[in-house]
Design an enzyme around this catalytic site. Sequence first.
Site, short mmCIF file in Angstrom:
data_model
loop_
_atom_site.label_atom_id
_atom_site.label_comp_id
_atom_site.label_asym_id
_atom_site.label_seq_id
_atom_site.Cartn_x
_atom_site.Cartn_y
_atom_site.Cartn_z
N TYR A 555 0.43 -1.08 0.21
CA TYR A 555 -0.49 0.28 -0.07
C TYR A 555 0.75 0.94 -0.27
O TYR A 555 1.69 1.36 0.48
CB TYR A 555 -1.13 0.21 0.86
N PHE A 611 -5.82 9.35 -4.03
CA PHE A 611 -4.49 8.51 -4.47
C PHE A 611 -4.05 7.54 -3.19
O PHE A 611 -3.93 7.14 -2.45
CB PHE A 611 -2.89 10.13 -4.51
N GLU A 612 -4.03 6.35 -4.53
CA GLU A 612 -3.00 4.75 -4.14
C GLU A 612 -2.54 3.90 -4.91
O GLU A 612 -2.99 3.96 -5.78
CB GLU A 612 -4.46 4.04 -3.36
N ILE A 613 -1.26 3.67 -4.44
CA ILE A 613 -0.86 2.74 -5.82
C ILE A 613 -0.79 1.51 -4.37
O ILE A 613 -0.05 1.43 -3.65
CB ILE A 613 0.95 3.10 -5.57
N HIS A 648 -10.09 1.71 4.08
CA HIS A 648 -8.77 1.57 2.99
C HIS A 648 -7.73 1.18 4.39
O HIS A 648 -6.94 0.55 4.23
CB HIS A 648 -8.43 1.90 2.28
#
Length: 843
Positions: A555, A611-613, A648
Amino acid sequence: MTVLSVFLSAFLVPQTLAQFAILRVKQKTAADQSLEITDELVKLEDEAIFWGRMKMFTFILASFTYDYLVLIRFKIAKEALEIPMWVHKVLLGIAIVIHGVALALCALLESKPILYRDYGLGAWAERMTAAVALFSLGMDNLLSWAFLRCVRKLRAAIAKETNMDLRPLADGPARSTHIIFTRFADGSLPNVIDTISSPHGTDCPSGRRAIDNGTLRCGTDNPDWDESMRDFAKFLTVRKSNFTTPVTEPSTPVSPTMTDTTTLFQQSRLNSFEPGSYMRNDSNVLESFPQCARTFVANKQLHAATMITLPRGRTFRLVTVSVLVLITFLFLHSSLTDSETEYSRSHGSRISEKANLNRLLHQPGSPYTRGDLGYAQKAGLTLVPVDSVSANNTKDPAPTPRVKAAIVMLARNGDANGAVKAITSLQQRFNDRYHYPYVFLNDKPFDDNFKAKMRDAAPHSELLFGLIPREHWSYPDWIDQEKAKVARKEMREKNVIYGDSEPYRHMCRYNSGFFYRHPLLDEFEYYWRVEPDVQFHCDIPNDPFRFMQENNKLYGFTISLYEYIETIPTLWKTTREFIKEHPTLVRSDNAMRWLSDSPEQYNRCHFWSNFEIASLNLWRSKAYTEYFNYLDKAGGFFYERWGDAPVHSIGAAMILKPEQIHFFNNIGYYHGPFHHCPVDQPALADLCQCDGADNFDMNGYSCTSKWFKLFGGGQANIEAEKVRLINQEKKSEAKKKEEAQKAKEKEEEEKAKKKKEEEEKAAKAKAEAEKAQKAKDAAEKAKKEKEVAERAKEDAEGAAANEKVPAAAAEEKVPVGVKEKEPAAEKEEPAAVKDKEPIAPAA
Ligand SMILES: Nc1nc2c(ncn2[C@@H]2O[C@H](COP(=O)(O)OP(=O)(O)O)[C@@H](O)[C@H]2O)c(=O)[nH]1
Ligand SMILES: [Mg+2]
């Protein structure tokens, strides 16, 4: 016999050891329910893998050898059975196909260790082994039968030759017939054929028994029996002595009670015999043999010896067949149960999963620890090998192979312009070099305008447009929609952001628990979430997806902050209940300290999920699925307004250790109203274009500094922040100094001005005083002159009175003017000044 034993043991030993090794692992896992991967288990598993491979290797070896023998034996069998050529060919074809497939499979499994399951052998390999074994057994039986026929024929031929009745005795005790073929030591000739009917008891069948000269005679009425028998015995002796035992004279007299052929052979040794000469000189014997027997003999490959033991007697044969069937059954059972049956489902799949995890652990450059793998197994979290890459399905090759990843955007048709803005920025900063595919998701079908705009914005990437299934964007049946409506109304009254929005709630629920289940994402392992209107401030030269994969990161975030408590009043309570019910799904060395200072409280810290990678497998894991389902059942997405960001964040912090969560400092980012802008950091200064003063990281409303404090990292940010604060202080000091200086200068200036003014004033006053004095002087002078003049006049008048003419002359001169008169006055002044001096100090 020896050769056969070697072949069998070459195959069976590793097979057995592999089975034992697997058994030990099974026992260990059955005893240890925790399923943690311990060193001991890893060792056991490695051992099992090793023996599995050995098993495979010897299987290949045995198959080759077997094929070789089968080819030879088929030829003999064909002759013995007198089968038509086509049957022979078909059987041969089957043998070759079965073995060919088995070998190809073995080679494939050997060359691709990833295909190994269950300790080096896939279910298919097991099945192939079973099939080959079964085929071998079948062929063996067929060939044995053929040999039996051949032997019968041979026996009949020999009987004919020797006038002996060597036919099997139908009701005698079980016996076996040995046929031994060999050649002379010099290999010159097929030479010895040895048939022994042995031992058939002390009695011959009725009517065929006779004692001749103390010798038991069975089954022949030939008067030349003795002679023939003797010859035959000699013939046997050649083989018996193996051409090395010197033929000796009889040492003992023939026993009168000799009862079997063995004794008879011994007796035959009494006769001198030239080794090999009998056969060599009597080719008729060989020629009278059936073709199959001659093939045996002629076959050079049977150099050492081939011994076939043919059981005789119905009972014996029945027992043998039963044993063969039993062995086949057991073999098949053991092979297939390992991969497919009950055991497989309960233990086998776990074991294969473990084998897979072990492979991840031992892979070169593996970033995983035992703890990661042990927990991953419990949590149903799939970890990917460091070298997992996607098929190159885009137009241009990337600088390095692409990870199985996609950029994901949830958007409405109306978001097209904002989406273009965001994508253009991301393309410029990163994806123009990598061409990762985009996946756009919408609860309504995307229109052509949206699609065309996206195509223009990212012309080199594959674009996938997906429609969200209705069941992922609607109320589940356990939700009371009236209650949800009331909750929305209450929130609107309290002015909670998006408090009254129904679609926003569906969006949050979708992002929390469904987007990663969209079929378009099935092929991917990582995603980058992008929202319309966001901006990227920095060039991103390296591939963040690859970074994630190679470093065991699951994450990644850029901005974190505190959640509005009004949107999640019962989220933490529900989370705690979940943890209580599923303690094993929570990783023991998790990252939850960051968002919970004490178990009772959620400090509202969350990663800003626009924003998430991250890893899709993280959300696909059993642990997160159970967590999401638990939350979903509780209904907080609709009765409150649980956002996907806190959901999340809590999920990731529960399932991951802190090192698996990455702060993407190098990705400058903006989503209104916050910026992550690392422009102040030396390493990034040249890559980023934004205002460092806008950087949100160290803002009091950000949770990122808390992250640094707990888990380290962010050194560059901390340094940059220090430098920023020092600079800020310096600036303000300099400003203060400057201001003080300015004030001082101003003061001095004013002072000087004042002084000047005073001086000027004084000078003016002086000048005026001087002027006044002058005027006064002049007036006085004038007055004096007047007085003088008057006096002079008076004097003149007096004088005129006294002397009239001079007086008149004096009178005429006065009006001519002061100038003319001045010299006269000056002339007289010294006397006057002298007189006035004490009066003058006012000037
Ligand atoms: N398809 C679709 N996407 C939505 C909807 N509502 C929000 N989104 C998307 O969900 C994401 C978050 O929405 P946004 O309005 O930016 O929420 P915020 O960032 O919390 O203010 C964005 O990518 C939006 O495009 C909706 O009703 N339908
Ligand atoms: Mg947004």
